[in-house]
Design an enzyme around this catalytic site. Structure first.
Site, short mmCIF file in Angstrom:
data_model
loop_
_atom_site.label_atom_id
_atom_site.label_comp_id
_atom_site.label_asym_id
_atom_site.label_seq_id
_atom_site.Cartn_x
_atom_site.Cartn_y
_atom_site.Cartn_z
N LYS A 1 0.86 -1.18 0.00
CA LYS A 1 0.00 0.00 0.00
C LYS A 1 0.90 1.24 0.00
CE LYS A 1 -1.80 2.88 2.73
NZ LYS A 1 -1.78 4.12 1.94
N GLU B 1 10.41 0.71 10.17
CA GLU B 1 11.37 1.76 9.83
C GLU B 1 10.67 3.08 10.11
OE1 GLU B 1 14.38 1.26 9.00
OE2 GLU B 1 14.55 -0.66 7.99
N CYS C 1 13.75 10.43 6.52
CA CYS C 1 13.80 9.88 7.88
C CYS C 1 15.18 10.04 8.47
CB CYS C 1 13.41 8.41 7.85
SG CYS C 1 14.43 7.44 6.74
N GLU D 1 10.61 15.01 15.44
CA GLU D 1 10.92 15.06 14.02
C GLU D 1 10.12 16.19 13.37
OE1 GLU D 1 9.65 11.60 11.86
OE2 GLU D 1 11.60 11.49 10.89
P1 NAD Z 1 2.52 7.86 8.39
O1 NAD Z 1 2.86 6.96 9.51
O2 NAD Z 1 1.45 8.84 8.57
O3 NAD Z 1 2.12 7.01 7.09
C1 NAD Z 1 2.92 5.99 6.59
C2 NAD Z 1 2.05 4.98 5.88
O4 NAD Z 1 1.15 4.42 6.82
C3 NAD Z 1 1.21 5.56 4.76
O5 NAD Z 1 1.14 4.61 3.70
C4 NAD Z 1 -0.16 5.70 5.41
O6 NAD Z 1 -1.21 5.65 4.49
C5 NAD Z 1 -0.17 4.51 6.32
N1 NAD Z 1 -1.08 4.64 7.47
C6 NAD Z 1 -1.49 5.76 8.10
N2 NAD Z 1 -2.35 5.45 9.09
C7 NAD Z 1 -2.48 4.12 9.09
C8 NAD Z 1 -3.21 3.19 9.88
N3 NAD Z 1 -4.00 3.59 10.88
N4 NAD Z 1 -3.08 1.89 9.61
C9 NAD Z 1 -2.28 1.45 8.62
N5 NAD Z 1 -1.58 2.26 7.82
C10 NAD Z 1 -1.67 3.59 8.06
O7 NAD Z 1 3.90 8.53 8.01
P2 NAD Z 1 4.16 9.60 6.88
O8 NAD Z 1 3.81 10.92 7.44
O9 NAD Z 1 3.55 9.15 5.61
O10 NAD Z 1 5.74 9.46 6.70
C11 NAD Z 1 6.62 10.20 7.43
C12 NAD Z 1 7.26 9.35 8.50
O11 NAD Z 1 7.91 8.23 7.90
C13 NAD Z 1 8.35 10.09 9.20
O12 NAD Z 1 8.25 9.86 10.57
C14 NAD Z 1 9.62 9.49 8.64
O13 NAD Z 1 10.73 9.58 9.46
C15 NAD Z 1 9.21 8.09 8.43
N6 NAD Z 1 10.11 7.41 7.46
C16 NAD Z 1 10.98 6.48 7.95
C17 NAD Z 1 11.87 5.85 7.09
C18 NAD Z 1 12.85 4.83 7.61
O14 NAD Z 1 13.38 4.08 6.82
N7 NAD Z 1 13.10 4.77 8.91
C19 NAD Z 1 11.85 6.15 5.73
C20 NAD Z 1 10.94 7.09 5.26
C21 NAD Z 1 10.06 7.72 6.15
#
Ligand code: NAD
Length: 485
Positions: A181, A256, A290, A388
């Site tokens: 997804k 991650e 990230c 963050e």
């Molecule tokens: P997010 O957690 O809001 O969303 C990430 C994913 O989860 C999206 O696909 C979203 O649709 C899905 N999601 C949201 N709510 C959900 C739920 N209740 N159940 C299941 N899936 C759900 O994060 P974001 O704002 O999209 O991304 C930013 C974050 O990602 C930052 O904290 C960043 O540091 C982190 N990130 C980490 C890495 C890593 O490798 N450590 C890499 C990239 C981004």
């Protein structure tokens, strides 16, 4: 030209899921907003439980034949897919740039890295072996690394193609079938990549992409009883929900999550190099990385010089729509822009050396831009130093001893990566060992896509490792076979 993410057979601009080798519509859609302008790029199928179930069922069906293929066969198909991704790199980069707002040249690099994941895992899968264990002369003991079955992947919007490659390539290389997804904001390249997988000859059901919103399609994937492994890239908050869903069904999960990574700049550092790198990495993808080095911990003796050099670089940054390939594109959404502004406004008492405001490139009123921002004198206990921000914002805290620098570096809940800037080799190794994080760099920062390097966090940055050969272990389980001779 085979990549056509939005054109359905009727020609309307709807990005559909790609399940079992074919596009799949949903009853509802949501708009895909271009963060560079605020205009819509088209609609996206808003899938839910039914489409997730369809994808997991297709993956389960495909997995019987796929797990029986030889490493050589899988290697061949992954390598073919890598070639197609390279061939379509320009189209993919443009879609990525439009969806996310990232500068086009960065999106081109993301397409190259995505191809590299498939190529890398196409190579290493052919030498991924079990063990023979010399237990006793009358026993023949060996291990097999077996695929888990159906893997579910939920990824963030900041590096959609790279995250696709790093999740799907090792999962399918080891004989699993994947359901991914993509993030709500950036669905189009994932759908294209699934189409290219089909074109490369991967059987229907091996790679499935289901578009939709996190709490709907994402939650349905995390909770589906047919998923045998979950990998999640996103926020710590949602990551803990995913871990909960995995725990309820007793399936392994890789998380991650976020980061608050620090540059530790010592007095004997090459300050010009540290300044150039720190400025470049916080501007990359508008700081929405990230592993962004978002905290600058600097020795008091080089503080002024370092800040002057970074501020000089920030002053010349070009800002504009991603597809115009500026130094700095917009943030991914207006929501993200509000979040960044809120953090900067919360930094009362600190000194905003430069930036700190939203930006409006000429002629564009609806974009989510933010100026490169340098904030000095930040209290390490303040939210802006601990949480963050995910924007082009660099906070600065000064130290006077090595112990103090290490304590500051380890002073947040996150521990993803870090960098030590010093000419003292002994200090470099000593500090690299003491700073918590999955990757520590010395006199440099990041490694491009870093496809070959194990990657992951400690503490609230998550657990498990992606990338490198270690990822193959995450997507397999060891079976030990003991034969009485
Ligand atoms: P997010 O957690 O809001 O969303 C990430 C994913 O989860 C999206 O696909 C979203 O649709 C899905 N999601 C949201 N709510 C959900 C739920 N209740 N159940 C299941 N899936 C759900 O994060 P974001 O704002 O999209 O991304 C930013 C974050 O990602 C930052 O904290 C960043 O540091 C982190 N990130 C980490 C890495 C890593 O490798 N450590 C890499 C990239 C981004």
């Amino acid at each position: 030209m085979t990549v056509s993410p939005t054109a359905s057979p009727a020609g309307e601009r709807v990005t559909k899921s790609f399940i079992d080798g074919a596009p799949v519509s949903s009853a509802q859609t949501y708009p895909n907003i271009d963060p560079s302008t605020g205009a819509t790029l088209g609609e996206v199928a808003r899938a839910g439980e039914a489409e997730i179930d369809q994808a997991v069922t297709a993956a389960r069906r495909a997995s019987r034949a796929w797990r029986a293929t030889t490493p050589e066969q899988r290697s061949e198909l992954l390598s073919r897919l890598a070639g197609l991704i390279d061939a379509e790199g320009e189209t993919l980069a443009r879609l990525e740039s439009e969806d996310s707002g990232k500068p086009l040249s960065q999106a081109r690099n993301d397409a190259r890295v995505c191809a590299r994941y498939f190529r890398f895992y196409s190579h290493v899968i052919e030498s991924y072996y079990g063990l023979s264990i010399p237990l006793r002369p009358d026993l023949h003991v060996y291990t097999r690394r077996e695929p888990l079955g159906v893997t579910g992947h939920i990824v963030a919007w900041n590096y959609p193609m790279q995250l696709f490659g790093r999740a799907v390539a090792p999962a399918i290389a080891t004989g699993n079938c994947a359901v991914l997804k993509p993030a709500d904001e950036t669905p189009r390249t994932a759908v294209c990549l699934a189409r290219l997988a089909a074109e490369a000859g991967l059987p229907p059901g091996v790679v499935n992409v289901v578009t939709g919103l996190g709490p709907e399609a994402g939650a349905a994937l995390a909770a589906h009883p047919g998923v045998d492994h979950l990998s999640f890239v996103g926020s710590t908050e949602v990551g803990s929900l995913i871990a909960g869903a995995a725990a309820r069904r007793v399936v392994p999960v890789t998380l991650e999550l976020g980061g608050k990574s620090a540059h530790l700049v010592f007095a004997d550092a090459d300050v010009e190099r540290a300044a150039a790198t720190a400025a470049a990495v916080i501007l990359q993808n508008a700081g929405q990385t990230c592993s962004a080095g978002s905290r600058l911990l600097v020795h008091e003796r080089v503080h002024d010089e370092l800040l002057r050099r970074i501020a000089d670089r920030f002053a010349t940054v070009s800002i504009g729509p991603g597809v115009a390939d500026p130094d700095l594109g917009p943030l991914v959404s207006r929501k993200q822009q509000d979040r960044v502004r809120g953090y900067v406004e919360s930094a009362r008492g600190a000194d905003i050396v430069c930036g700190g405001t939203v930006a409006e490139p000429e002629g564009i009123a609806g974009g989510a831009y933010f100026t490169p921002t340098l904030i000095d004198g930040v209290d390490p206990a303040a939210p802006i130093a601990r949480e963050e921000i995910f924007g082009p914002v660099l906070t600065v805290t000064t130290f006077s001893t090595e112990d103090e620098a290490v304590a500051l570096a380890n002073g947040t809940d996150y521990a993803l990566i870090g960098a030590v800037w010093t000419r003292d080799l002994a200090r470099a190794h000593r500090v690299a060992a003491q700073v918590d994080g999955g990757q520590i760099y010395v006199n440099t920062y990041g490694a491009g896509g870093g496809v070959e390097l194990p990657f992951g966090g400690f503490r609230k940055s998550g657990y498990g490792r992606e990338k490198g050969i270690e990822a193959l272990d995450a997507y397999t389980a060891t079976k030990t076979i003991v034969v009485q001779l």
